[in-house]
Design a protein around this motif. Sequence first.
Motif, PDB file in Angstrom:
ATOM      1  N   GLU A 396      69.129  25.916 -35.602  1.00 32.43           N
ATOM      2  CA  GLU A 396      68.326  26.613 -34.771  1.00 32.43           C
ATOM      3  C   GLU A 396      66.869  26.336 -34.796  1.00 32.43           C
ATOM      4  OE1 GLU A 396      69.735  28.481 -32.216  1.00 32.43           O
ATOM      5  OE2 GLU A 396      71.760  27.497 -33.179  1.00 32.43           O
ATOM      6  N   GLU A 397      66.424  25.165 -35.405  1.00 32.06           N
ATOM      7  CA  GLU A 397      64.930  25.096 -35.370  1.00 32.06           C
ATOM      8  C   GLU A 397      64.563  23.358 -35.206  1.00 32.06           C
ATOM      9  OE1 GLU A 397      62.442  25.981 -39.474  1.00 32.06           O
ATOM     10  OE2 GLU A 397      63.508  23.956 -39.670  1.00 32.06           O
ATOM     11  N   GLU A 415      61.338  27.630 -34.429  1.00 33.06           N
ATOM     12  CA  GLU A 415      62.393  28.089 -34.100  1.00 33.06           C
ATOM     13  C   GLU A 415      62.613  27.614 -32.604  1.00 33.06           C
ATOM     14  OE1 GLU A 415      65.087  29.611 -35.689  1.00 33.06           O
ATOM     15  OE2 GLU A 415      63.986  29.365 -37.615  1.00 33.06           O
ATOM     16  N   LYS A 416      63.989  27.156 -32.138  1.00 32.93           N
ATOM     17  CA  LYS A 416      64.417  26.737 -30.818  1.00 32.93           C
ATOM     18  C   LYS A 416      63.868  27.880 -29.584  1.00 32.93           C
ATOM     19  CE  LYS A 416      67.471  22.977 -31.886  1.00 32.93           C
ATOM     20  NZ  LYS A 416      68.755  22.370 -31.778  1.00 32.93           N
ATOM     21  N   SER A 417      64.233  29.110 -30.127  1.00 30.30           N
ATOM     22  CA  SER A 417      64.082  30.242 -29.258  1.00 30.30           C
ATOM     23  C   SER A 417      62.409  30.885 -29.013  1.00 30.30           C
ATOM     24  CB  SER A 417      64.688  31.564 -30.072  1.00 30.30           C
ATOM     25  OG  SER A 417      63.756  31.851 -31.392  1.00 30.30           O
TER      26      SER A 417
END
Length: 460
Positions: A396-397, A415-417
């Motif tokens: 997720e990173e 973070e991808k978010s």
Amino acid sequence: MGKSKTTYTIIDVETTGRGNEITEISIFKHDGEKVLEEFTSLVNPNSLIPDYITALTGIDNAMVADAPIFAEIAEAVFSITEDSIFVAHNVNFDYNVIRNEFRKIDMDFRRRKLCTIRLSRVLFPGFRSYSLGKLCVSMNIDLVDRHRARGDAEATVTLFEKLLAHKNSKTVFADFLKKGSKEATLPSHLPSAIFDAIPNGPGIYYFKNKKGKIIYVGKAINLKKRVLGHFYDKKEKELDLCRETAHIDFELSGSDLVARLMEDAAIKHHFPIYNQAAKRVPKPYAVFSYEDRQGIEHLAFNTLKATPNPLQIFHSIRDCRLYLEQVCERFELCPKYCHLQENVWTCSHYKLTTCKGVCREEESVASYNERANLAINYMANSNQNRILKEKGRHLEEEAFVLIKNGLYLGYGFVEKSEQIINTDDLEAFLIPQKETTEIQGILRKLLLESSNVQALVYKF
């Protein structure tokens, strides 16, 4: 026919220090209950014993002058240890010294091993020190003739008997002797739990001594595999490093590129004693361009101090030449006019065949200069703003490397978010770093070799 009883050979060697040639060896063969046999001998190392070793052991050059060389006692050492488990306090040292002596006479020496330091840490936990001298004091073991092979080996026999008598010895010994066990490979001062905690991913690792001081920094795509490789390496420097290692820390990087950047920063910050190469101050070189009397554009290199208007700076002449070779090949230039071949009428480089004939008057100067100027502009402008995107430390990173106005600013993890709209958004996650000549070389090579650099960068 009954199963043969396990026997052990408890061993200690004294050496010349640097080079580790044996000066004395003592071996006690033990059946788990009592000593069966002993072999002790001074050994002529065929080299001078340094004064500091004589001060430590009492063994001087006169004492070993008439002693047998190792080749003359090799058969006796091989025989007494055959079909026995090799036991020593810090077993990897004694085992590797003896195995190396056998290798010199073209004999293969392989034995199963047990380390009394590592066994003591498990069966007798809680002591402040597990050196033989301090352990003997703590456990009321007589140690006579310290730093002589027989005295140390005899004390190790007593310690080994106490280990054998422990209620958990059978289980612990069996675990240590399992084929896949790393107990006989790991440094004597390093708890196996520390090694077991090292992951298989990319990152950097720190070897620390008993005082917690960082003594070596390295990087790897597979941390656990690389760290283990140090313990199998039999070079003298590696053996010294492993003997001092009591703890290992690590940091994950997500990618090889970020690991290389992290390693450089850590070495420059800590200057560990075993990272000797990093302590050398490199002599800078640079690439520059000029036009000759025929109007032909040249690419050349010299020391930075003697270079007018440098296009690229390097920390070694080798890197300088390699970079010029890459530029020459990429832009189909002439090795002669890139100063990769000197004092020749026409180019005939062993590797580069990109020249279109300007040196043989088969190509016009104008045509050649067009490509040469593209190369010059490429070098002058390659230090532009770039954000290189790399794999993160988990799924997720993502990781990134920031180059701004031609200057490396550092790396970071995001973070991808996270919503990243522009460079300023990324800078909030930046771990600032200093640019060094080594970092310049790492990034320059990556950017030059990438045929499509845009695939590596964030797009805003």
